[in-house]
Design a protein around this motif. Structure first.
Motif, PDB file in Angstrom:
ATOM      1  N   UNK A 135       0.886  -1.164   0.000  1.00  0.00           N
ATOM      2  CA  UNK A 135       0.000   0.000   0.000  1.00  0.00           C
ATOM      3  C   UNK A 135       0.923   1.212   0.000  1.00  0.00           C
ATOM      4  N   UNK A 136       1.048   1.844  -1.129  1.00  0.00           N
ATOM      5  CA  UNK A 136       2.006   2.944  -1.315  1.00  0.00           C
ATOM      6  C   UNK A 136       1.266   4.269  -1.158  1.00  0.00           C
ATOM      7  N   UNK A 137       1.654   5.055  -0.172  1.00  0.00           N
ATOM      8  CA  UNK A 137       0.978   6.330   0.069  1.00  0.00           C
ATOM      9  C   UNK A 137       1.617   7.439  -0.753  1.00  0.00           C
ATOM     10  N   UNK A 138       0.772   8.240  -1.378  1.00  0.00           N
ATOM     11  CA  UNK A 138       1.283   9.369  -2.159  1.00  0.00           C
ATOM     12  C   UNK A 138       1.562  10.569  -1.273  1.00  0.00           C
ATOM     13  N   UNK A 139       1.001  10.552  -0.044  1.00  0.00           N
ATOM     14  CA  UNK A 139       1.116  11.701   0.843  1.00  0.00           C
ATOM     15  C   UNK A 139       1.005  11.207   2.284  1.00  0.00           C
ATOM     16  N   UNK A 140       1.582  11.939   3.197  1.00  0.00           N
ATOM     17  CA  UNK A 140       1.511  11.555   4.606  1.00  0.00           C
ATOM     18  C   UNK A 140       0.072  11.512   5.122  1.00  0.00           C
ATOM     19  N   UNK A 141      -0.809  12.302   4.527  1.00  0.00           N
ATOM     20  CA  UNK A 141      -2.202  12.364   4.975  1.00  0.00           C
ATOM     21  C   UNK A 141      -2.911  11.014   4.875  1.00  0.00           C
ATOM     22  N   UNK A 208      -3.982   7.818  -1.660  1.00  0.00           N
ATOM     23  CA  UNK A 208      -3.745   9.229  -1.392  1.00  0.00           C
ATOM     24  C   UNK A 208      -4.891   9.862  -0.630  1.00  0.00           C
ATOM     25  N   UNK A 209      -4.753  11.159  -0.353  1.00  0.00           N
ATOM     26  CA  UNK A 209      -5.851  11.912   0.249  1.00  0.00           C
ATOM     27  C   UNK A 209      -6.804  12.395  -0.837  1.00  0.00           C
ATOM     28  N   UNK A 210      -6.208  12.969  -1.917  1.00  0.00           N
ATOM     29  CA  UNK A 210      -7.026  13.416  -3.036  1.00  0.00           C
ATOM     30  C   UNK A 210      -6.744  14.818  -3.497  1.00  0.00           C
ATOM     31  N   UNK A 211      -5.955  15.579  -2.714  1.00  0.00           N
ATOM     32  CA  UNK A 211      -5.684  16.964  -3.104  1.00  0.00           C
ATOM     33  C   UNK A 211      -4.195  17.285  -3.027  1.00  0.00           C
ATOM     34  N   UNK A 234      -6.741   4.590  -4.917  1.00  0.00           N
ATOM     35  CA  UNK A 234      -7.825   5.101  -4.079  1.00  0.00           C
ATOM     36  C   UNK A 234      -7.411   6.427  -3.475  1.00  0.00           C
ATOM     37  N   UNK A 235      -8.391   7.275  -3.197  1.00  0.00           N
ATOM     38  CA  UNK A 235      -8.156   8.469  -2.387  1.00  0.00           C
ATOM     39  C   UNK A 235      -9.193   8.504  -1.265  1.00  0.00           C
ATOM     40  N   UNK A 236      -8.785   9.026  -0.137  1.00  0.00           N
ATOM     41  CA  UNK A 236      -9.682   9.105   1.013  1.00  0.00           C
ATOM     42  C   UNK A 236     -10.864  10.025   0.711  1.00  0.00           C
ATOM     43  N   UNK A 244     -14.463   4.451   5.234  1.00  0.00           N
ATOM     44  CA  UNK A 244     -14.851   3.887   3.941  1.00  0.00           C
ATOM     45  C   UNK A 244     -13.614   3.466   3.147  1.00  0.00           C
ATOM     46  N   UNK A 245     -12.548   4.242   3.249  1.00  0.00           N
ATOM     47  CA  UNK A 245     -11.316   3.923   2.536  1.00  0.00           C
ATOM     48  C   UNK A 245     -10.710   2.619   3.046  1.00  0.00           C
ATOM     49  N   UNK A 246     -10.668   2.471   4.354  1.00  0.00           N
ATOM     50  CA  UNK A 246     -10.099   1.246   4.931  1.00  0.00           C
ATOM     51  C   UNK A 246     -10.928   0.035   4.510  1.00  0.00           C
ATOM     52  N   UNK A 247     -12.238   0.162   4.546  1.00  0.00           N
ATOM     53  CA  UNK A 247     -13.114  -0.949   4.153  1.00  0.00           C
ATOM     54  C   UNK A 247     -12.880  -1.330   2.697  1.00  0.00           C
ATOM     55  N   UNK A 248     -12.830  -0.335   1.817  1.00  0.00           N
ATOM     56  CA  UNK A 248     -12.638  -0.607   0.397  1.00  0.00           C
ATOM     57  C   UNK A 248     -11.215  -1.095   0.121  1.00  0.00           C
ATOM     58  N   UNK A 249     -10.246  -0.561   0.858  1.00  0.00           N
ATOM     59  CA  UNK A 249      -8.864  -1.007   0.676  1.00  0.00           C
ATOM     60  C   UNK A 249      -8.701  -2.473   1.024  1.00  0.00           C
TER      61      UNK A 249
END
Length: 514
Positions: A135-141, A208-211, A234-236, A244-249
Motif C-alpha cells: 500500500x504505497x501512500x502518495x502523501x503523509x495524509x 492518497x488523500x485526493x488533493x 484510491x483516495x480518502x 470507507x477507505x479502509x473498508x474498500x482497501x
C-alpha cells in the motif's frame, strides 16, 4: 607479573606500512607484546578489543596508517604501546590523488555452472525474490489509513495464501507542500516510483488523500511498473473518508490475494539478482571480517553477471580514490567525485562537515576517523570494477558493481538502494543494527563473535570467525553467497521472522517545502 604475548596471538597487523595493529581481544595495560621486527612493546593503557595500538613511534602531525592508507594525523607524539584513538588521532585533510581506471581488475572469472535461485520472473524481465502487496501512500495524509488496511492482514489472515509474503504499508512524511520539481521533490518521486515498480511487489494499492501535489495517478501510471503487477488506486476524499477507505482497501487487497497466491517460484539464474550492500553500527572489525567477506560474495555474484550496489556516500569519503581507480571510465569516476563535492556543500549548508562521522557507537567499537571507517566500508565492494554511479533511488540498469549516492543513515540509505531495484540486501554490523528492508530481505552479517552471541536472534551469520581463526575469508564469503541464494529462494531472514522492515521505509527528505 606482566602478561607476555606474540603479536599474531593478540592483534592483527593488516599492512606492513601500518604503524598500528588491531587488538583481537581486550588487552590490559602493561601487556608486553613481541612485535617481531618492531621489537617488544608494552601497552601503556588498557586496549579494548577491535581498538588500535601503536607498533611504531608517530611524531605529532604525521599520518597514521591502517590498511596501508592514512586514517588520520597524530594530534600528539605517539609512542609504541599507546592506545591510538580519538585522544591522539585526528582527521587527515590532505588531498588524495584521484586516478581513473588505473586499478581495474577487468571481468572477474566465473567457475562452474551458473548457480540458481527460486525466484518470481516478472513481465518486464526482472526476477523478484518475494511476493508482496504494497500500500504505497502518495502523501503523509493517507499514512494512517494505509496502516489500518495493512493491519487487517497480519497474523493468521494470510495463512491460506502461503505464496504471498505479506501486505505492507509504505508511508512517509511528505507528498504535499513539497515543490515536485525541486531536488527534494524529484528524490521523493524517484523513491515512490522505484517501490511501485519493484520486482518484489506484485500487488500495488496507491493510496492518497485526493488533493496532494503527488497524485495517485502519477504513481500508478509509472511505465516501469511490470505489466503483471496488480494495480489499484484510491483516495480518502474519493471514497468518502477514512473508514470507507479502509473498508474498500481491505476489499481490494482481498481481490488480489487469490491471483497472487497462484504465482509460484521458478528456477532462475543468479545473474538476475541485484544485491544491496550496506553497513551500520560498524566497529574496528568491520573492515577486517564482514565487509571484505561480503566483498568476496559480491565479486562472485558479479562474475556471474549479477549486480551489486554500494552506497553511503559520507562513508566512502576518504576512500573514494580507491573506487575511482576501479572506474570503467573517467566519466564514472568523475560522477562519484561530483557527488562527494555535492555532499561537502550539503553539509556546509547544514553547519556540519563530512568528517563529523563516525558515530559514538562507531568510536566505542574502535573506529576513530571517517577515513578509517570509509576504508573499511569500501571493502564490501570487493575487487570488481565500478561500472556506474547513480543518484539516490535511481533505477539501477547497469550490471556489475555500481554506486548509489545515499546518506549513511541506515533506513534512508537502504530505502534508496531498494528503490533502485535491490532484491536482496546484505547488511554488516559490529555494534548490532537490526534493520529490515521490506519488500527486500535483509541479511544481517555480524563482524564479531561477541556481538553475534549476544544478539544471535537478530543476526543471520557470524563473520567474526575470521578474526577468531575458525574460518577463512574465502569460506565466509562463500557462506554469504550461499545464504544469499537461499534467502532469494524464500528462506526467511531473522528480520523477516520478526516482521521488521515496514517502518524502515524512510525516503530521503530535503528540498523546498511551501
Amino acid at each position: 607479573m606482566k602478561t607476555q604475548a606474540k603479536l599474531a596471538d593478540v592483534a592483527l597487523h593488516l599492512n606492513e606500512q601500518d604503524e598500528v595493529a588491531v587488538a583481537t581481544r581486550a588487552l590490559a595495560a602493561g601487556t608486553i607484546i613481541d612485535a617481531g621486527e618492531d621489537g617488544a612493546i608494552t601497552l601503556a593503557r588498557d586496549v579494548p578489543g577491535s581498538h588500535k595500538f601503536a607498533l611504531r613511534p608517530v611524531p605529532r602531525a604525521m599520518s597514521v596508517h591502517k590498511y596501508g592508507q592514512s586514517i588520520g594525523r597524530a594530534l600528539v607524539d605517539i609512542s609504541p604501546g599507546d592506545h591510538v584513538h580519538s585522544h591522539n588521532l585526528g582527521m587527515d585533510d590532505s588531498d588524495r590523488p584521484h586516478e581513473f581506471g588505473t586499478a581495474r581488475s577487468g571481468p572477474l572469472p566465473a567457475s562452474g555452472p551458473m548457480p540458481t535461485f527460486m525466484g518470481y520472473p516478472r513481465a518486464n524481465g526482472k526476477v523478484g525474490t518475494r511476493n508482496y502487496i504494497a500500500i504505497l501512500t502518495s502523501v503523509n495524509c493517507s499514512a494512517t489509513a494505509a496502516k489500518l488496511i495493512a493491519e487487517a492482514f497480519r497474523g493468521a489472515a494470510l495463512d491460506e495464501y502461503e505464496n504471498v509474503d505479506g501486505v505492507m504499508a509504505l508511508t512517509h512524511q511528505s507528498g504535499c507542500g513539497l515543490v515536485p520539481s525541486s531536488e527534494g521533490g524529484q528524490v521523493l518521486l524517484r523513491t515512490l516510483n522505484g517501490y511501485a515498480a519493484h520486482p518484489n511487489i506484485q500487488g500495488l494499492l496507491v493510496l492518497g488523500l485526493g488533493c496532494e501535489m503527488v497524485p495517485v495517478d502519477l504513481l500508478a501510471g509509472n511505465t516501469a511498473i511490470p505489466g503483471d503487477t496488480l494495480v489499484r488506486t484510491m483516495t480518502i476524499q474519493g471514497e468518502g473518508g477514512v473508514r470507507a477507505t479502509v473498508k474498500q482497501g481491505i476489499a481490494s487487497i482481498k481481490e488480489m490475494l487469490t491471483e497472487l497466491n497462484s504465482r509460484t517460484r521458478v528456477e532462475s539464474p543468479a545473474s538476475e539478482l541485484v544485491l544491496g550492500l550496506n553497513c551500520g553500527g560498524s566497529d574496528g572489525f568491520s573492515g577486517i571480517t564482514a565487509n571484505p567477506a561480503l566483498g568476496v560474495a559480491s565479486d562472485k555474484l558479479i562474475s556471474l553477471g549479477g549486480t551489486s550496489v554500494l552506497a553511503e556516500t559520507p562513508e566512502v569519503f576518504g576512500a573514494e580514490h580507491l573506487l575511482t581507480r576501479r572506474a570503467v571510465s573517467a566519466a564514472v569516476g568523475e560522477k562519484l567525485l561530483e557527488r562527494i563535492t555535492w555532499w561537502h556543500g550539503y553539509m556546509e549548508r547544514g553547519g556540519g562537515t563530512l568528517d563529523n562521522n563516525p558515530s559514538p557507537g562507531n568510536k566505542a567499537g574502535g573506529l576513530t576517523t571517517i577515513l578509517e571507517k570509509s576504508l573499511g566500508a569500501v571493502a564490501k565492494a570487493g575487487l570488481a570494477d565500478l561500472s556506474a554511479v547513480y543518484e539516490y533511488a535511481e533505477p539501477v540498469t547497469e550490471r556489475g558493481l555500481v554506486f548509489m549516492d545515499t546518506p549513511g543513515y541506515d533506513p534512508v540509505s537502504v530505502t534508496g538502494i531498494v528503490a533502485g531495484g535491490a532484491t536482496v540486501v546484505c547488511f554488516t554490523t559490529g555494534r548490532g543494527s537490526v534493520l529490515g528492508a521490506k519488500p527486500t530481505p535483509s541479511i544481517k552479517l555480524a563482524t564479531n563473535t561477541e556481538m553475534y552471541e549476544r544478539m544471535s536472534e537478530d543476526m543471520d551469520l557470524n563473520c567474526g570467525r575470521i578474526v577468531d581463526g575458525t574460518a577463512t575469508m574465502a569460506e565466509v564469503g562463500q557462506e554469504i553467497f550461499d545464504l544469499i541464494l537461499r534467502v532469494a529462494s524464500g528462506e526467511q531472514t531473522v528480520s523477516e521472522e520478526l516482521g521488521i522492515g515496514q517502518e524502515e521505509f524512510v525516503p530521503w527528505q530535503f528540498g523546498s517545502v511551501t
